[in-house]
Design a protein around this motif. Structure first.
Motif, short mmCIF file in Angstrom:
data_model
loop_
_atom_site.label_atom_id
_atom_site.label_comp_id
_atom_site.label_asym_id
_atom_site.label_seq_id
_atom_site.Cartn_x
_atom_site.Cartn_y
_atom_site.Cartn_z
N LEU A 1 8.86 28.16 -8.31
CA LEU A 1 8.98 27.13 -7.26
C LEU A 1 9.24 25.78 -7.93
CD1 LEU A 1 6.11 27.89 -4.73
CD2 LEU A 1 8.54 28.31 -4.44
N PRO A 2 10.33 25.09 -7.54
CA PRO A 2 10.66 23.82 -8.18
C PRO A 2 9.54 22.77 -8.13
CG PRO A 2 12.50 24.59 -6.85
CD PRO A 2 11.34 25.52 -6.57
N VAL A 3 8.71 22.78 -7.08
CA VAL A 3 7.64 21.79 -6.98
C VAL A 3 6.75 21.82 -8.22
CG1 VAL A 3 6.02 23.25 -5.66
CG2 VAL A 3 5.94 20.76 -5.43
N PHE A 4 6.51 22.98 -8.78
CA PHE A 4 5.65 23.07 -9.97
C PHE A 4 6.33 22.45 -11.19
CE2 PHE A 4 3.75 26.61 -7.49
CZ PHE A 4 2.49 26.07 -7.37
N ASP A 5 7.61 22.71 -11.35
CA ASP A 5 8.32 22.16 -12.51
C ASP A 5 8.47 20.65 -12.40
OD1 ASP A 5 9.59 22.62 -15.04
OD2 ASP A 5 11.53 22.37 -14.06
N ASN A 6 8.80 20.17 -11.20
CA ASN A 6 8.97 18.73 -10.99
C ASN A 6 7.66 17.98 -11.22
OD1 ASN A 6 11.67 19.09 -10.33
ND2 ASN A 6 11.24 19.27 -8.16
N ILE A 7 6.58 18.50 -10.69
CA ILE A 7 5.30 17.80 -10.84
C ILE A 7 4.78 17.97 -12.27
CG2 ILE A 7 2.93 17.60 -10.01
CD1 ILE A 7 3.98 18.16 -7.19
N ARG A 8 5.09 19.07 -12.91
CA ARG A 8 4.71 19.25 -14.32
C ARG A 8 5.30 18.11 -15.15
NH1 ARG A 8 7.24 19.65 -18.37
NH2 ARG A 8 9.14 20.14 -17.25
N ALA A 9 6.55 17.79 -14.91
CA ALA A 9 7.21 16.71 -15.65
C ALA A 9 6.52 15.37 -15.36
CB ALA A 9 8.69 16.64 -15.28
N SER A 10 6.12 15.15 -14.14
CA SER A 10 5.40 13.92 -13.78
C SER A 10 4.04 13.87 -14.48
CB SER A 10 5.23 13.86 -12.27
OG SER A 10 4.59 12.68 -11.89
N GLU A 11 3.36 15.01 -14.57
CA GLU A 11 2.06 15.04 -15.26
C GLU A 11 2.23 14.70 -16.74
OE1 GLU A 11 -0.57 15.01 -13.58
OE2 GLU A 11 -0.01 15.96 -11.70
N GLN A 12 3.35 15.08 -17.33
CA GLN A 12 3.60 14.70 -18.72
C GLN A 12 3.70 13.18 -18.83
OE1 GLN A 12 3.79 16.62 -21.75
NE2 GLN A 12 3.52 14.52 -22.43
N ALA A 13 4.36 12.55 -17.87
CA ALA A 13 4.45 11.09 -17.87
C ALA A 13 3.05 10.47 -17.72
CB ALA A 13 5.39 10.61 -16.75
N HIS A 14 2.21 11.08 -16.89
CA HIS A 14 0.83 10.61 -16.73
C HIS A 14 0.08 10.73 -18.06
CE1 HIS A 14 0.60 11.44 -12.08
NE2 HIS A 14 1.63 10.70 -12.44
N MET A 15 0.27 11.85 -18.73
CA MET A 15 -0.36 12.04 -20.05
C MET A 15 0.11 10.96 -21.02
SD MET A 15 -0.25 16.15 -20.74
CE MET A 15 -0.92 15.94 -22.39
N ASP A 16 1.40 10.67 -21.01
CA ASP A 16 1.96 9.66 -21.91
C ASP A 16 1.36 8.28 -21.64
OD1 ASP A 16 3.52 11.73 -22.91
OD2 ASP A 16 5.35 11.07 -21.91
N SER A 17 1.16 7.94 -20.36
CA SER A 17 0.55 6.65 -20.01
C SER A 17 -0.86 6.55 -20.55
CB SER A 17 0.50 6.48 -18.48
OG SER A 17 1.79 6.42 -17.94
N LEU A 18 -1.60 7.63 -20.43
CA LEU A 18 -2.98 7.64 -20.94
C LEU A 18 -2.99 7.62 -22.47
CD1 LEU A 18 -4.43 10.03 -18.28
CD2 LEU A 18 -5.23 7.70 -18.72
N LYS A 19 -2.05 8.30 -23.09
CA LYS A 19 -1.97 8.29 -24.56
C LYS A 19 -1.72 6.87 -25.05
CE LYS A 19 -1.48 10.12 -28.77
NZ LYS A 19 -1.49 8.95 -29.65
N SER A 20 -0.90 6.11 -24.34
CA SER A 20 -0.66 4.71 -24.71
C SER A 20 -1.96 3.91 -24.69
CB SER A 20 0.36 4.08 -23.78
OG SER A 20 1.62 4.69 -23.94
N LEU A 21 -2.79 4.15 -23.69
CA LEU A 21 -4.08 3.46 -23.63
C LEU A 21 -5.01 3.91 -24.76
CD1 LEU A 21 -4.84 3.39 -19.78
CD2 LEU A 21 -4.24 1.45 -21.26
N LEU A 22 -5.00 5.21 -25.07
CA LEU A 22 -5.81 5.68 -26.20
C LEU A 22 -5.39 4.97 -27.47
CD1 LEU A 22 -5.99 9.57 -25.64
CD2 LEU A 22 -7.60 7.82 -24.86
N ASP A 23 -4.09 4.80 -27.65
CA ASP A 23 -3.58 4.13 -28.85
C ASP A 23 -4.01 2.65 -28.87
OD1 ASP A 23 -2.39 6.53 -29.55
OD2 ASP A 23 -0.37 5.91 -28.94
N VAL A 24 -3.90 1.97 -27.73
CA VAL A 24 -4.29 0.57 -27.63
C VAL A 24 -5.75 0.39 -28.02
CG1 VAL A 24 -4.77 -1.29 -25.97
CG2 VAL A 24 -2.55 -0.13 -25.95
#
Length: 180
Positions: free
Chosen positions: A32-55
């Motif tokens: 189902l495309p909804v899972f793949d599309n939201i998976r990609a968005s969750e990666q962006a969420h992870m990246d945002s949090l990783k930036s804060l961990l780095d800061v």
């Protein structure tokens, strides 16, 4: 950064990884495309949090290996959700809804516990994303099953406020479909 704020960032990083990893498995299982599309968005969420961990100089708890978590509660939840989502398409979409409901509750709690502007901005962005994702899973669930989605963790009042709200594109909807 307080210890509570640091702990929250570490937890939220892994919680976003849980969402991404579960959605990857469910996309492989059900296509189902909804899972793949939201998976990609969750990666962006992870990246945002990783930036804060780095800061803030925090070590990243997120394993590079899919489905592996430092936090034992998240590991158990991952295992449970993958098993549930593997039963049927309807159960998989309910798993998506459950993850987003949990994420919304956790983000609201974490927002109340911080006064750092950069953390508040990231959490608010993640919260808006999770609300959009919940609407997408609800719409897909109702389209696939013909049944009305029932909130699993949110109060009925909070759930109804989210699904009746407008999405990022300014249109009132019940999910959008692609989860972005």
């Amino acid at each position: 950064l307080s210890q509570a704020e640091a702990d929250a960032l570490l937890f939220m990083r892994e919680e976003e990884k849980l969402a991404r990893d579960v959605y990857a498995v469910l996309y492989q299982t059900w296509s189902l495309p909804v899972f793949d599309n939201i998976r990609a968005s969750e990666q962006a969420h992870m990246d945002s949090l990783k930036s804060l961990l780095d800061v803030y100089g925090l070590a990243d708890p997120a394993s590079a290996q899919a489905g592996v978590f430092t936090n034992p509660d998240l590991q158990a939840l991952y295992d449970q959700l993958v098993a549930q989502g593997s039963v049927s398409v309807a159960e998989a979409l309910k798993v998506g809804g459950a993850i987003e409901e949990i994420d919304i509750l956790d983000l609201k709690q974490r927002l109340a516990e911080t006064d750092n502007a950069d953390i508040i901005q990231v959490y608010n962005n993640l919260l808006a994303g999770s609300e959009n994702h919940l609407r997408a899973f609800v719409m897909n669930y109702e389209r696939q099953t013909g049944e009305v989605y029932q909130p699993q963790y949110l109060s009925l009042v909070d759930y109804q406020a989210i699904v009746s709200a407008t999405s990022g594109n300014g249109q009132a909807n019940r999910g959008g479909g692609n989860g972005k």
